[in-house]
Design a protein around this motif. Structure first.
Motif, PDB file in Angstrom:
ATOM      1  N   VAL A  86       0.840  -1.202   0.000  1.00  0.00           N
ATOM      2  CA  VAL A  86       0.000   0.000   0.000  1.00  0.00           C
ATOM      3  C   VAL A  86       0.873   1.249   0.000  1.00  0.00           C
ATOM      4  CG1 VAL A  86      -1.633   1.373   1.360  1.00  0.00           C
ATOM      5  CG2 VAL A  86      -1.973  -1.092   1.118  1.00  0.00           C
ATOM      6  N   ARG A  87       1.911   1.256   0.843  1.00  0.00           N
ATOM      7  CA  ARG A  87       2.745   2.453   0.974  1.00  0.00           C
ATOM      8  C   ARG A  87       3.634   2.680  -0.245  1.00  0.00           C
ATOM      9  NH1 ARG A  87       4.131   1.819   7.460  1.00  0.00           N
ATOM     10  NH2 ARG A  87       2.002   2.281   8.130  1.00  0.00           N
ATOM     11  N   GLN A  88       3.947   1.618  -0.968  1.00  0.00           N
ATOM     12  CA  GLN A  88       4.673   1.794  -2.233  1.00  0.00           C
ATOM     13  C   GLN A  88       3.742   2.284  -3.338  1.00  0.00           C
ATOM     14  OE1 GLN A  88       7.469  -1.339  -3.459  1.00  0.00           O
ATOM     15  NE2 GLN A  88       7.450  -2.083  -1.353  1.00  0.00           N
ATOM     16  N   THR A  89       2.458   1.987  -3.193  1.00  0.00           N
ATOM     17  CA  THR A  89       1.475   2.404  -4.203  1.00  0.00           C
ATOM     18  C   THR A  89       1.037   3.846  -3.983  1.00  0.00           C
ATOM     19  OG1 THR A  89       0.653   0.139  -4.399  1.00  0.00           O
ATOM     20  CG2 THR A  89      -0.783   1.891  -5.217  1.00  0.00           C
ATOM     21  N   ALA A  90       0.817   4.216  -2.711  1.00  0.00           N
ATOM     22  CA  ALA A  90       0.336   5.558  -2.371  1.00  0.00           C
ATOM     23  C   ALA A  90       1.371   6.273  -1.506  1.00  0.00           C
ATOM     24  CB  ALA A  90      -1.005   5.473  -1.649  1.00  0.00           C
ATOM     25  N   GLY A  91       2.114   7.175  -2.123  1.00  0.00           N
ATOM     26  CA  GLY A  91       3.101   7.960  -1.382  1.00  0.00           C
ATOM     27  C   GLY A  91       2.420   9.098  -0.635  1.00  0.00           C
ATOM     28  N   MET A  92       3.000   9.483   0.503  1.00  0.00           N
ATOM     29  CA  MET A  92       2.369  10.494   1.366  1.00  0.00           C
ATOM     30  C   MET A  92       3.278  11.708   1.511  1.00  0.00           C
ATOM     31  SD  MET A  92      -0.420  10.478   3.485  1.00  0.00           S
ATOM     32  CE  MET A  92      -1.020  11.474   4.844  1.00  0.00           C
ATOM     33  N   VAL A  93       2.716  12.895   1.316  1.00  0.00           N
ATOM     34  CA  VAL A  93       3.431  14.154   1.542  1.00  0.00           C
ATOM     35  C   VAL A  93       2.683  14.916   2.627  1.00  0.00           C
ATOM     36  CG1 VAL A  93       4.209  16.336   0.541  1.00  0.00           C
ATOM     37  CG2 VAL A  93       4.264  14.245  -0.830  1.00  0.00           C
ATOM     38  N   PHE A  94       3.409  15.283   3.685  1.00  0.00           N
ATOM     39  CA  PHE A  94       2.781  15.908   4.842  1.00  0.00           C
ATOM     40  C   PHE A  94       2.823  17.437   4.761  1.00  0.00           C
ATOM     41  CE2 PHE A  94       4.139  11.684   6.156  1.00  0.00           C
ATOM     42  CZ  PHE A  94       2.989  11.200   6.750  1.00  0.00           C
ATOM     43  N   GLN A  95       2.164  18.054   5.731  1.00  0.00           N
ATOM     44  CA  GLN A  95       2.018  19.505   5.750  1.00  0.00           C
ATOM     45  C   GLN A  95       3.351  20.226   5.880  1.00  0.00           C
ATOM     46  OE1 GLN A  95       0.203  22.330   9.128  1.00  0.00           O
ATOM     47  NE2 GLN A  95      -1.361  21.101   8.125  1.00  0.00           N
ATOM     48  N   ASN A  96       4.217  19.745   6.776  1.00  0.00           N
ATOM     49  CA  ASN A  96       5.489  20.414   7.041  1.00  0.00           C
ATOM     50  C   ASN A  96       6.622  19.645   6.377  1.00  0.00           C
ATOM     51  OD1 ASN A  96       7.744  21.686   8.021  1.00  0.00           O
ATOM     52  ND2 ASN A  96       7.085  21.688  10.165  1.00  0.00           N
ATOM     53  N   PRO A  97       7.247  20.195   5.312  1.00  0.00           N
ATOM     54  CA  PRO A  97       8.313  19.463   4.621  1.00  0.00           C
ATOM     55  C   PRO A  97       9.507  19.155   5.520  1.00  0.00           C
ATOM     56  CG  PRO A  97       8.231  21.749   3.876  1.00  0.00           C
ATOM     57  CD  PRO A  97       7.006  21.518   4.703  1.00  0.00           C
ATOM     58  N   ASP A  98       9.718  19.969   6.564  1.00  0.00           N
ATOM     59  CA  ASP A  98      10.844  19.724   7.474  1.00  0.00           C
ATOM     60  C   ASP A  98      10.689  18.408   8.228  1.00  0.00           C
ATOM     61  OD1 ASP A  98      12.335  22.031   6.887  1.00  0.00           O
ATOM     62  OD2 ASP A  98      11.095  23.245   8.208  1.00  0.00           O
ATOM     63  N   ASN A  99       9.449  17.923   8.349  1.00  0.00           N
ATOM     64  CA  ASN A  99       9.217  16.635   9.002  1.00  0.00           C
ATOM     65  C   ASN A  99       9.515  15.459   8.085  1.00  0.00           C
ATOM     66  OD1 ASN A  99       8.339  18.008  11.244  1.00  0.00           O
ATOM     67  ND2 ASN A  99       6.167  17.791  10.776  1.00  0.00           N
TER      68      ASN A  99
END
Length: 286
Positions: A86-99
């Protein structure tokens, strides 16, 4: 097959005391049914606490559904053995790029994901070059992320996800901490990736002007899907959106106020160009 398919999806946050007894249950996602087609650019809108970020975390298998079903590219996220698929299929980008940025050089940060996937070294650097080019950050390849602007950092974070070659990118309010120029950079990058690379994009945001070029808009409130359709269909319902504590793009708001004052403008005006054209057409009738 849909890229994302949710049916009667539920997620409950359970609060416990020091002894492990249940003190309270908050249903953050409440019976959500929705579909995202492969290759589409879909935006999810909602005020704080509407459940949109919880949906994102379920799509990336960070949170497991309490009830209902959720499939990502045909993979059931509730099955523990499917988590890495699942995680290889759907990549996640969060609110704070520094995290999300962990290396001291841009290219090393972009290489981190595929390296952890066991991608051969030669292919890793090919992916790094392709990903940086795709987000317009090639010239910063050897720079320190600490010296980049917020918008540039977020583009590096997106490149890091792109290097893992996901079929879908889920972005949880990626522009919330950026200035207007940084926001424009990131949204432009996402549309280019969607159009050129055919990557499915799921953008979670509360900025109305970021979604006017989406294929589909989903509106959430109190854990439920309350509206969905094209941007024009959704933003044509100004009064209904306001009931859900949401605004509309400024030009749409202006057109709506003029409508209420008796000016015969069409519903769902989304851009300044559309507004000008409609206003001139009205003027030409008098």
């Amino acid at each position: 097959m849909e890229m994302i398919e949710a049916k009667n999806l539920v997620y409950e946050y359970i609060r416990r005391d020091e002894e492990g007894n249940v003190e309270g249950i908050i249903r953050a996602v409440d019976g959500v049914t929705m579909e995202v087609k492969r290759g589409d650019f879909v935006a999810i809108l909602g005020h704080n606490g509407s459940g949109k970020s919880t949906i994102a975390k379920q799509i990336n298998a960070i949170l497991e559904p309490t009830e209902g079903t959720l499939f990502v590219n045909g993979i059931d996220v509730a099955e523990e053995e499917n988590i890495w698929d699942v995680r290889q299929t759907a990549g996640m980008v969060f609110q704070n790029p520094d995290n999300q940025i962990i290396a001291s050089v841009v290219e090393e940060d972009v290489a981190f994901g595929p390296e952890n996937l066991g991608v051969p070294t030669e292919e890793i650097w090919e992916r790094v070059a392709e990903s940086l080019q795709a987000v317009g950050m090639t010239e910063y390849r050897y720079h320190s992320p600490n010296k980049l602007s917020g918008g540039q950092k977020q583009r590096v974070a997106i490149a890091g996800i792109m290097a893992m070659k996901p079929k879908c990118i889920v972005l949880d309010e990626p522009t919330a901490m950026l200035d207007p120029n940084g926001r424009k950079e990131v949204i432009k990058t996402l549309h280019e990736l969607n159009e050129k690379e055919q990557v499915t994009v799921l953008l979670i945001t509360h900025y109305m002007d970021e979604v006017i070029h989406a294929d589909k808009v989903i509106v959430m409130d109190d854990g439920k899907v309350v509206m969905q359709g094209t941007p024009r269909e959704v933003f044509s319902k100004v009064a209904e959106l306001k009931k859900h504590r949401l605004d509309v793009p400024q030009v749409t708001e202006l057109a709506y106020e003029l409508q209420q004052a008796g000016v015969p403008l069409p519903n769902g005006i989304l851009t300044v160009e559309e507004f000008t054209e409609a206003l001139l057409a009205v003027k030409g009738k008098y």
